[in-house]
Design a protein around this motif. Structure first.
Motif, PDB file in Angstrom:
ATOM      1  N   TYR A   1      -1.538  -1.852   8.695  1.00 28.32           N
ATOM      2  CA  TYR A   1      -1.813  -2.876   7.678  1.00 28.32           C
ATOM      3  C   TYR A   1      -0.521  -3.452   7.114  1.00 28.32           C
ATOM      4  CZ  TYR A   1      -3.306  -5.010   3.298  1.00 28.32           C
ATOM      5  OH  TYR A   1      -3.495  -5.885   2.267  1.00 28.32           O
ATOM      6  N   ASP A   2       0.433  -2.593   6.748  1.00 27.02           N
ATOM      7  CA  ASP A   2       1.698  -3.060   6.171  1.00 27.02           C
ATOM      8  C   ASP A   2       2.484  -3.900   7.167  1.00 27.02           C
ATOM      9  OD1 ASP A   2       1.125  -1.828   3.797  1.00 27.02           O
ATOM     10  OD2 ASP A   2       2.308  -0.028   4.205  1.00 27.02           O
ATOM     11  N   SER A   3       2.460  -3.500   8.424  1.00 21.98           N
ATOM     12  CA  SER A   3       3.173  -4.274   9.461  1.00 21.98           C
ATOM     13  C   SER A   3       2.572  -5.666   9.598  1.00 21.98           C
ATOM     14  CB  SER A   3       3.103  -3.536  10.798  1.00 21.98           C
ATOM     15  OG  SER A   3       3.717  -2.270  10.702  1.00 21.98           O
TER      16      SER A   3
ATOM     17  N   ILE B   1      -3.027  -8.213  -4.618  1.00 26.43           N
ATOM     18  CA  ILE B   1      -4.262  -7.510  -4.946  1.00 26.43           C
ATOM     19  C   ILE B   1      -4.726  -6.655  -3.770  1.00 26.43           C
ATOM     20  CG2 ILE B   1      -6.712  -7.766  -5.548  1.00 26.43           C
ATOM     21  CD1 ILE B   1      -6.019 -10.316  -7.007  1.00 26.43           C
ATOM     22  N   LYS B   2      -4.690  -7.250  -2.587  1.00 22.58           N
ATOM     23  CA  LYS B   2      -5.205  -6.564  -1.406  1.00 22.58           C
ATOM     24  C   LYS B   2      -4.370  -5.333  -1.035  1.00 22.58           C
ATOM     25  CE  LYS B   2      -7.106 -10.732   0.768  1.00 22.58           C
ATOM     26  NZ  LYS B   2      -7.039 -11.627   1.947  1.00 22.58           N
ATOM     27  N   LYS B   3      -3.048  -5.425  -1.188  1.00 19.53           N
ATOM     28  CA  LYS B   3      -2.185  -4.336  -0.740  1.00 19.53           C
ATOM     29  C   LYS B   3      -2.435  -3.034  -1.497  1.00 19.53           C
ATOM     30  CE  LYS B   3       2.632  -3.254   0.330  1.00 19.53           C
ATOM     31  NZ  LYS B   3       4.031  -3.763   0.345  1.00 19.53           N
ATOM     32  N   PRO B   4      -2.443  -3.018  -2.846  1.00 24.49           N
ATOM     33  CA  PRO B   4      -2.705  -1.748  -3.538  1.00 24.49           C
ATOM     34  C   PRO B   4      -4.101  -1.197  -3.266  1.00 24.49           C
ATOM     35  CG  PRO B   4      -2.613  -3.574  -5.103  1.00 24.49           C
ATOM     36  CD  PRO B   4      -2.122  -4.095  -3.803  1.00 24.49           C
ATOM     37  N   VAL B   5      -5.094  -2.103  -3.093  1.00 19.40           N
ATOM     38  CA  VAL B   5      -6.448  -1.644  -2.772  1.00 19.40           C
ATOM     39  C   VAL B   5      -6.472  -0.994  -1.394  1.00 19.40           C
ATOM     40  CG1 VAL B   5      -8.831  -2.372  -2.364  1.00 19.40           C
ATOM     41  CG2 VAL B   5      -7.543  -3.353  -4.268  1.00 19.40           C
ATOM     42  N   ALA B   6      -5.788  -1.633  -0.427  1.00 12.14           N
ATOM     43  CA  ALA B   6      -5.724  -1.074   0.920  1.00 12.14           C
ATOM     44  C   ALA B   6      -5.028   0.274   0.925  1.00 12.14           C
ATOM     45  CB  ALA B   6      -5.006  -2.046   1.853  1.00 12.14           C
TER      46      ALA B   6
ATOM     47  N   VAL C   1     -11.516  -3.488  -9.452  1.00 16.42           N
ATOM     48  CA  VAL C   1     -10.282  -3.236  -8.677  1.00 16.42           C
ATOM     49  C   VAL C   1      -9.429  -2.180  -9.362  1.00 16.42           C
ATOM     50  CG1 VAL C   1      -8.123  -4.273  -7.876  1.00 16.42           C
ATOM     51  CG2 VAL C   1     -10.268  -5.540  -7.653  1.00 16.42           C
ATOM     52  N   ILE C   2      -9.239  -2.327 -10.665  1.00 19.66           N
ATOM     53  CA  ILE C   2      -8.426  -1.357 -11.404  1.00 19.66           C
ATOM     54  C   ILE C   2      -9.047   0.038 -11.376  1.00 19.66           C
ATOM     55  CG2 ILE C   2      -7.554  -0.753 -13.706  1.00 19.66           C
ATOM     56  CD1 ILE C   2      -7.305  -3.748 -14.268  1.00 19.66           C
ATOM     57  N   SER C   3     -10.359   0.093 -11.534  1.00 18.95           N
ATOM     58  CA  SER C   3     -11.052   1.387 -11.507  1.00 18.95           C
ATOM     59  C   SER C   3     -10.925   2.056 -10.153  1.00 18.95           C
ATOM     60  CB  SER C   3     -12.523   1.197 -11.867  1.00 18.95           C
ATOM     61  OG  SER C   3     -12.677   0.659 -13.154  1.00 18.95           O
ATOM     62  N   PHE C   4     -10.994   1.261  -9.081  1.00 22.24           N
ATOM     63  CA  PHE C   4     -10.832   1.823  -7.740  1.00 22.24           C
ATOM     64  C   PHE C   4      -9.431   2.390  -7.542  1.00 22.24           C
ATOM     65  CE2 PHE C   4      -9.743   1.305  -3.204  1.00 22.24           C
ATOM     66  CZ  PHE C   4     -10.709   2.138  -2.654  1.00 22.24           C
ATOM     67  N   LEU C   5      -8.429   1.678  -8.063  1.00 27.39           N
ATOM     68  CA  LEU C   5      -7.052   2.142  -7.929  1.00 27.39           C
ATOM     69  C   LEU C   5      -6.789   3.417  -8.733  1.00 27.39           C
ATOM     70  CD1 LEU C   5      -5.118  -1.254  -8.170  1.00 27.39           C
ATOM     71  CD2 LEU C   5      -5.712   0.028  -6.129  1.00 27.39           C
TER      72      LEU C   5
END
Length: 369
Positions: free
Chosen positions: A195-197, A209-214, A362-366
């Motif tokens: 994913y990061d690549s 937003i997507k990166k911290p969730v992933a 999103v915050i709760s998931f993180l």
């Protein structure tokens, strides 16, 4: 307020001014004895928050049954009659979420069933399995003369069996007792490195937003977290974050009011007062709806439950109508223009609040561990 014994000395302990009667004319402090019994620490806290001399209950009565009255009175400068807006909102918010923390509105547990804990507490039975529940139901139905206690027990066991079956079906359908599959993907990727690549090669606008969730998804996947535990922790974290989200949304709600009204006539402060009173009303009604629902689960009479659900429906409708009535009273809008303006504000805030809930999710998931 306080009913403490007056001091014989006439000097104010706070500012040193001469006190002729009960309160200091200079700073307003009450000239009472400083030595109090231990329970005063708690009673003074309650008195200071609610002003049990009639100010609190008058505020609650007007808040519930006279939309916009508190805001109108406060903006007119008559500010000693009722509890100040900020104090009223904080107190109602504290009571609402405190009761919710003691009696949670939901219980997600895929291991023993969502209702087994409640059923153990009522001591109607000791085993939450479907066979035992069905056996209990059959035994109650077979009674020749069913007492009121037996009717209540039958209703609770029947509801428990439905809830337990529903939770069990959900757990079975989505394999809630299993860990995240190794081949499960997030946005098409099964591993963090892949994913990061991809993001380095092809960055996107919403990567922040997507990166911290992933990363959180892959972290939970590597830890072998169960789906049921993830959902349970997500729901609990979201619920605990809700008071903070509401508090953050207050100035945004007032901002929308400021946009839609005359800037010279109405200051942002005025909209803030309206917002605090309206949100205090919403929280109080949420608490009333919750208590009515809990009451319906404890009553076996179908007619009484029908009346309770009818009242719940009426409160839902009143919550919507309340905004239009309060808005019309405070901002002096009339007729069709009032309806259009109120509808526009209601819809804008509705979608804005949905966006806030998305951010809360999103915050709760993180925050899941």
């Amino acid at each position: 307020m306080s009913h403490g014994k007056l001091r014989e000395e006439k000097n104010c302990l706070n500012c040193g001014h001469i006190v002729e009667e009960k309160f200091c004319p200079n700073c307003g402090q009450e000239n009472t004895e400083t030595r109090r019994p231990f329970h005063y620490l708690f009673t003074h806290f309650i008195e200071d928050l609610t002003h049990y001399d009639g100010q609190f209950w008058g505020s609650i009565k007007n808040l519930l049954f006279k939309p916009g009255k508190l805001t109108q009175t406060y903006l007119e400068g008559k500010r000693q009659r009722y509890v100040p807006p900020v104090k009223l909102y904080i107190f109602i918010s504290f009571i609402t979420f405190f009761l919710f923390s003691i009696f949670p509105p939901f219980n997600i547990d895929f291991n023993e069933g969502a209702s087994s804990k409640e059923l153990k507490q009522t001591k109607v039975f000791s085993d939450a399995s479907a066979a035992v529940l069905q056996q209990k139901i059959d035994s109650l139905k077979s009674l020749p003369n069913m007492s009121h206690e037996d009717s209540v027990a039958l209703q609770k066991v029947s509801a428990a069996m439905v809830d337990s079956a529903a939770m069990g079906n959900l757990a079975e359908t989505f394999d809630m007792d299993k860990s995240l599959d190794a081949d499960m993907k997030f946005l098409g990727y099964t591993h963090k490195k892949a994913y990061d690549s991809a993001r380095v090669i092809n960055p996107g606008m919403f990567d922040f937003i997507k990166k911290p969730v992933a990363h959180k998804f892959f972290e939970l996947k590597e830890k072998g977290a169960k789906k049921g535990d993830i959902l349970k922790n997500f729901a609990l974290t979201s619920f605990h974050n809700l008071p903070k989200a509401l508090f953050i949304y207050l100035p945004l709600f007032a901002f929308f009011l400021w946009i839609f009204h005359n800037k010279k006539r109405w200051w942002y402060f005025d909209h803030g007062v309206f917002t605090l009173h309206y949100f205090a009303f919403l929280l109080l009604n949420i608490l009333l709806l919750y208590l009515l629902y809990k009451l319906s689960t404890m009553i076996s009479s179908s007619f009484v439950n029908f009346l309770i659900y009818l009242l719940i429906t009426a409160l839902f409708i009143y919550n919507v109508v309340y905004f239009f009535l309060a808005h019309q009273r405070v901002y002096k809008t009339k007729g069709f223009r009032s309806f259009i303006l109120g509808t526009a504000l209601f819809m804008v805030n509705f979608f804005a609040f949905l966006f806030l809930l998305l951010g809360l999710g999103v915050i709760s998931f993180l925050m899941i561990h």
